[in-house]
Design an enzyme around this catalytic site. Structure first.
Site, PDB file in Angstrom:
ATOM      1  N   HIS A   1      13.634  49.959 -37.561  1.00  0.00           N
ATOM      2  CA  HIS A   1      13.209  50.481 -38.949  1.00  0.00           C
ATOM      3  C   HIS A   1      11.732  50.178 -39.054  1.00  0.00           C
ATOM      4  O   HIS A   1      11.364  49.340 -39.391  1.00  0.00           O
ATOM      5  CB  HIS A   1      13.398  51.063 -39.737  1.00  0.00           C
ATOM      6  CG  HIS A   1      15.442  50.730 -39.520  1.00  0.00           C
ATOM      7  ND1 HIS A   1      16.148  49.698 -39.087  1.00  0.00           N
ATOM      8  CD2 HIS A   1      16.337  52.386 -39.417  1.00  0.00           C
ATOM      9  CE1 HIS A   1      17.963  51.115 -38.459  1.00  0.00           C
ATOM     10  NE2 HIS A   1      17.201  51.961 -39.441  1.00  0.00           N
TER      11      HIS A   1
ATOM     12  N   HIS B   1      13.001  47.385 -46.482  1.00  0.00           N
ATOM     13  CA  HIS B   1      12.816  48.084 -47.585  1.00  0.00           C
ATOM     14  C   HIS B   1      12.537  48.500 -48.390  1.00  0.00           C
ATOM     15  O   HIS B   1      12.792  49.607 -49.829  1.00  0.00           O
ATOM     16  CB  HIS B   1      13.882  49.493 -47.054  1.00  0.00           C
ATOM     17  CG  HIS B   1      13.695  49.573 -45.003  1.00  0.00           C
ATOM     18  ND1 HIS B   1      12.804  49.879 -45.013  1.00  0.00           N
ATOM     19  CD2 HIS B   1      15.130  49.361 -44.556  1.00  0.00           C
ATOM     20  CE1 HIS B   1      13.474  50.041 -43.461  1.00  0.00           C
ATOM     21  NE2 HIS B   1      14.781  49.939 -42.827  1.00  0.00           N
TER      22      HIS B   1
ATOM     23  N   ASP C   1      11.940  44.529 -36.279  1.00  0.00           N
ATOM     24  CA  ASP C   1      12.480  46.091 -37.435  1.00  0.00           C
ATOM     25  C   ASP C   1      13.103  47.323 -36.219  1.00  0.00           C
ATOM     26  O   ASP C   1      11.833  47.543 -36.236  1.00  0.00           O
ATOM     27  CB  ASP C   1      12.717  45.303 -38.402  1.00  0.00           C
ATOM     28  CG  ASP C   1      14.226  46.539 -38.538  1.00  0.00           C
ATOM     29  OD1 ASP C   1      15.491  45.625 -39.450  1.00  0.00           O
ATOM     30  OD2 ASP C   1      14.886  47.300 -38.835  1.00  0.00           O
TER      31      ASP C   1
ATOM     32  N   ASP D   1      18.143  45.660 -34.729  1.00  0.00           N
ATOM     33  CA  ASP D   1      18.357  46.438 -34.470  1.00  0.00           C
ATOM     34  C   ASP D   1      18.039  47.327 -33.547  1.00  0.00           C
ATOM     35  O   ASP D   1      18.006  48.880 -33.472  1.00  0.00           O
ATOM     36  CB  ASP D   1      18.778  47.685 -35.498  1.00  0.00           C
ATOM     37  CG  ASP D   1      17.280  47.140 -36.672  1.00  0.00           C
ATOM     38  OD1 ASP D   1      16.562  46.621 -35.817  1.00  0.00           O
ATOM     39  OD2 ASP D   1      17.922  47.798 -37.783  1.00  0.00           O
TER      40      ASP D   1
END
Lengths: 561, 435
Positions: free
Chosen positions: B150, B108, B148, B237
């Site tokens: 996200h 991120h 991931d 995740d």
């Protein structure tokens, strides 16, 4: 105060050394050639030879560093043993290609020692048939994460003991460390050499032990264990030779430095070990023997094919290379091929056999290369030093690349590099000074450098360690080596301090139980403590404390009585 | 050559805060499992120690404000340095694959860094890519497959206009999860249009859906684009037990994905089911990467039937796959002026929120539309942390002559402009970061 006598015997590849100590002084040091076909006879020979120097009447302690277990494993002479494993999910055991068959049983223990699925009891009933007719064949029982919860191994042993008549070894008793494949190998080897050890102990029972009192066996971690223990955990007696040398250094060295390198030069190989902060480093997981990776606690020793009797090769442009092969007998002793020992003898740096023969040897070889014999011999000694130095550098490079798991350690890695060289082994006086000069470090050649291993064996003392693991969320505390598993009554108050305290207490209890002096200091070898947070709430803590009851080695003065 | 180099660094003494998902305990059980399975000393796997990334290595990729010293901690340097160690192992031929199994994560983190976003400060994969190019040359083609849960918005930001990088992100639909981006319509800047590939997946997507995306979209795209290196940003995740997402992936699924992708480099990203997922995913991933049997890897707690992927969900995944691959196949037919406008400059404005550090950043960006290279970029940035306006001039890895000259002129103009407290010029190919 009465004098305290001890004998140390180290069975080496070439010689069997024996030392007689009285308190802190060396009374006698003897050497006999090792008889590979009958180790016991040469051991006895050394024992009797050194006993000639004993004039006392009190029983004296004998510390034995044998190559018995080591050889049994290296030469593949261990007895076949059955392995019953409870692997649960994970790495497929079959893919690891163990050189022995493994019977797999259903059951699943997770990383925190929680039973995910119970032992498959139906399979247990069928085991008797699967294990074959031989009810006396040694048996290894090993579960994944049994160090976190030994109940599957314990249950299996209870079930199998109903009919099995032979030796049974359980993984969790041998080590509290994590590593299932190593636990399997360790337990298997332990079971496999158990009978050898029993036979060996039987012989000592029959021997006329008149002046002998207690007999103790040297372990790979430099400690000793009694015969009863050695019958249960014979695997711990592997690789005691290098350990004896390191104990010899600890007993004899005058080196005041915190970090130094131990260089044990033999005929065929040279062993390197590192002392950091005053303690010799240990293998991270355990000893490796003959390709078997085990969990046996052992000093970290790296062996290189470089010794006094190494073969020499000359190549155009390359110069002289020494080893890794061993040559035959040195020329000075009537052999055919020149060795580094011959170089030292020819140059008058060592007294062995005929200096004349050695000189002629160098002159003959020098003539074919167009150089003077003695300068060729000098070049061989230089090449030896150079190769030794490279090995020392490579060794420390390896140590400096060991994984570290915290930021603090990574930012401030422990200083490992030596500030001194301590040498032992018969050729040490020849090569250690040059190595020290090359490394620009002060050096020491141990007094009795040729028999320091036997002195080390004699000076060693019992070591006992445990691994305590507490999981306050589960409310359980485990010490696998003792088969100890209890509930924690007030988990909130079970802090790391409490864990340390209990670990120390249990270490002494364990030492007492096994018949050792438990009054020494209990060291914490390793420690870990984590908060367990679930959903933004602290639900418990997990502590790991690894201890070692480690009495100081007997210091031995560098002179004979 | 060893199959897998493992750069493992659990940072056992570092946390964002004591009860934060990024805490000391995160890789504890993973360490325990890998150790117990004997993988640290498996002949096909060799463990290596990370090191700290240098200023130069970080600044090749990032613009860090107000300063490197102020914003970047040692933990971030070690995570970034660990990925560099991993890439060196592969470049130098010591290992076939390398896995940087370390924390804190990075995907991120944007090009410009004012603080921590989504637990990330430095973008580990991006620093890795730029290190690969620094060592092997600007012509290198690198693909990142970010798995991931996200959206890898930081990595997307960094390579959005970079023709040397193909960035594919598979993630839970941004309408249902942080950071709320990663839609199929985000396809990259004018210099690399189509090379940002977003695959948003409906909550509940499991093994079937993830592997379908691999087979129908990711592998065909990689086959066509022919990268020199493939990096897997392996966030974990997307596991069915993860506490902060809603996906339904399993350890077996992850191992299968790894086997299919066979990435040169793997970097851990997120993943906060630290007990029920990470130990098993990482063992499966390591085994798959080393070409070993992973068929017996299994979590202690199994997925509930209702967590398995439904038929209607599978149909949604099929539609996403079709849309993405259809665009990929027709990407060269797109007229760039229809997307970015005609003229010489493309302009955009953005507000970026740093959730971990609670910072708002405002950006005004200009991209030179150039037919010979990806074009220079100028970004004005300010944030609630450091209110001063900072001007950033970015050169692409392979700038054309004209853009190199123009970028210098832009730098001069910004320096002369009183509004800017600082002007930073980054020319990665020249290894230049000028403040």
């Amino acid at each position: 105060m009465s004098e305290f006598y001890k004998i140390g015997i180290d069975v080496g590849g070439t010689n069997t050394d024996a030392a007689l100590l009285c308190d802190s002084e060396v009374v006698a040091l003897v050497k006999v050639p090792t008889n590979h076909n009958d180790l016991l006879s040469s051991t006895m020979q050394a024992l009797h030879k050194v006993l000639d120097h004993y004039e006392g009447k009190d029983p004296l302690q004998l510390h034995l560093s044998t190559t018995l277990s080591t050889n049994a494993i290296v030469e593949g002479r261990g007895a076949p043993a059955n392995v019953v494993a409870v692997p649960g999910p994970g790495v497929n055991l079959k893919s690891l290609e163990f050189p022995f068959p493994i019977l797999e049983l259903g059951g699943y223990m997770d990383h925190r020692g929680r039973e995910v699925s119970p032992l498959d009891l139906h399979q247990i009933a069928g085991l008797r048939k699967a294990l074959g007719e031989d009810e006396a064949r040694a048996l290894a029982i090993v579960g994944k994460f049994s160090q976190r919860n030994p109940s599957h191994e314990q249950r299996l042993k209870a079930e199998l003991s109903k009919w099995h008549r032979g030796f049974i070894s359980m993984g969790h008793r041998l080590s509290g460390r994590s590593n299932f494949p190593r636990r399997i190998v360790t337990t298997y080897l332990n079971a496999s050499i158990a009978q050898h050890q029993l036979d060996f102990l039987g012989v000592w029972k029959d021997v006329d032990r008149a002046p002998l009192g207690e007999i103790l066996i040297l372990k790979a971690d430099g400690g000793t264990m009694n015969l009863e223990d050695s019958a249960e955990r014979p695997i711990e007696s592997i690789l005691s030779g290098p350990a004896a040398s390191i104990m010899g250094v600890k007993a004899l060295s005058l080196c005041q430095e915190k970090n130094y390198v131990i260089v044990d030069i033999g005929g065929t190989t040279t062993d390197l070990a590192a002392v950091v902060g005053g303690e010799a480093l240990f293998e991270r997981d355990g000893a490796t023997i003959s390709g078997y990776k085990t969990l046996v606690p052992a000093f970290l020793v790296r062996s290189i094919g470089l010794g006094g009797d190494s073969a020499l090769t000359y190549e155009e442009g390359q110069g002289i290379t020494i080893g890794p092969r061993r040559s035959g007998t040195p020329v000075c002793l009537g052999g055919e091929q020149l060795t580094p020992t011959d170089a030292a003898v020819a140059l008058g740096l060592a007294c062995l056999g005929s200096q004349e023969k050695a000189r002629q040897g160098w002159q003959r070889w020098g003539a074919t290369l167009g150089v003077d014999g003695s300068s060729l011999a000098r070049r061989v000694l230089q090449a030896f030093t150079r190769q030794l130095r490279q090995a020392v550098d490579a060794f420390y490079e390896e140590l400096e690349n060991m994984p570290l798991y915290t930021i603090q350690e990574l930012l401030h890695p422990p200083e490992l590099r030596p500030t001194a060289v301590v040498g032992l082994g018969a050729p040490a006086p020849i090569f250690i000074p040059a190595l020290g000069e090359d490394l620009d470090l002060p050096w020491e050649v141990l007094s009795f450098s040729a028999g320091a291993n036997a002195i080390g064996a004699a000076a060693a003392r019992a070591t006992v360690g445990v691994t305590l693991r507490a999981d306050t969320e589960r409310g359980s505390v485990t010490i696998p080596e003792m088969g100890y598993q209890r509930e924690i009554h007030r988990p909130l108050f079970f802090s790391i301090e409490k864990a340390r305290q209990l670990a120390e207490e249990k270490t002494r209890e364990y030492a007492n139980f096994r018949g050792y002096d438990a009054t020494g200091e209990v060291y914490i070898v390793e420690e870990e403590s984590f908060q367990m947070v679930r959903g933004f709430r602290t639900v418990g803590q997990t502590h790991m404390v690894r201890t070692q009851l480690r009495p100081e080695v007997h210091r031995v003065r560098g002179r004979t009585k | 050559m060893t199959e897998v180099g493992l750069v493992f660094f659990p940072a056992f003494d570092w946390a964002i805060s004591h009860d934060h998902p990024e805490r000391q305990e995160r890789l504890l059980y993973t360490r325990d499992q890998i150790q117990e399975e004997g993988l640290f000393d498996h002949p096909s796997i060799r463990e290596y120690r990370p090191r700290l990334a240098t200023d130069e290595e970080i600044l090749r990729t990032h613009v860090v404000l107000p300063s490197l010293h102020h914003t970047v901690a040692e933990s971030h340097r070690i995570a970034a340095g660990g990925t560099i160690v991993a890439s060196d192992l592969v470049i130098d031929g010591l290992v076939k694959h390398a896995f940087a199994l370390l924390r804190p994560p990075g995907h991120h983190a944007n090009r410009i860094v004012h603080g921590s976003r989504g637990f990330c400060v430095l973008n580990n994969e991006a620093i890795m890519v730029d290190h690969l190019r620094h060592r092997l040359g600007a012509d290198l083609k690198v693909a990142i497959v970010d798995t991931d849960a996200h959206h890898a918005d930081g990595t997307q930001d960094i390579f959005y206009n970079d023709p040397g990088v193909l960035h594919i992100s598979l993630h839970q639909d941004g309408r249902t999860l942080y950071p709320g981006t990663g839609f199929t319509s985000e396809r990259g800047g004018p210099g690399a249009y189509g090379q940002t590939v977003n695959i948003p997946l409906p909550p509940g997507t499991g093994d079937e859906g993830m592997l379908m995306v691999m087979e129908r979209v990711v592998l065909p795209i990689l086959k066509e684009w022919k990268p020199d290196y493939v990096i897997n940003a392996a966030g974990q995740d997307n596991h069915f037990s993860d506490p902060i997402t809603n996906m339904s992936f399993s350890a077996q699924g992850y191992a299968k994905l790894t086997e299919l992708l066979s990435p040169d480099l793997v970097v851990l990203e997120g993943g906060y089911s630290i007990e029920s997922a990470l130990p098993y995913i990482n063992v499966g991933l390591l085994l798959a990467l080393a070409g070993l049997d992973y068929s017996k890897v299994q979590e202690p707690v199994q997925r509930l039937d209702r967590e398995k992927q439904t038929k209607s969900l599978t149909e949604q995944v099929v539609r996403v796959c079709d849309e993405v691959i259809d665009f990929w196949q027709h990407r060269s037919e797109v007229k760039l002026e229809e997307v970015f406008g005609a003229g010489s400059l493309f302009q955009r404005q953005r507000q970026i929120y740093y959730d971990t550090d609670n910072i708002y950043e405002s950006q005004q960006e200009y991209i030179r539309l150039c037919s010979d290279c990806a074009g220079w970029r100028v970004i004005y940035t300010s944030s609630t942390k450091a209110r001063d306006l900072v001007g950033v001039v970015l050169l692409p890895w392979k700038p054309c002559q004209a853009c190199s000259v123009e970028a210098r002129e832009q730098q001069g103009e910004l320096l002369a402009d009183q509004r800017f407290s600082q002007v930073i010029c980054v020319d990665p190919a020249a290894n230049l970061h000028q403040v």
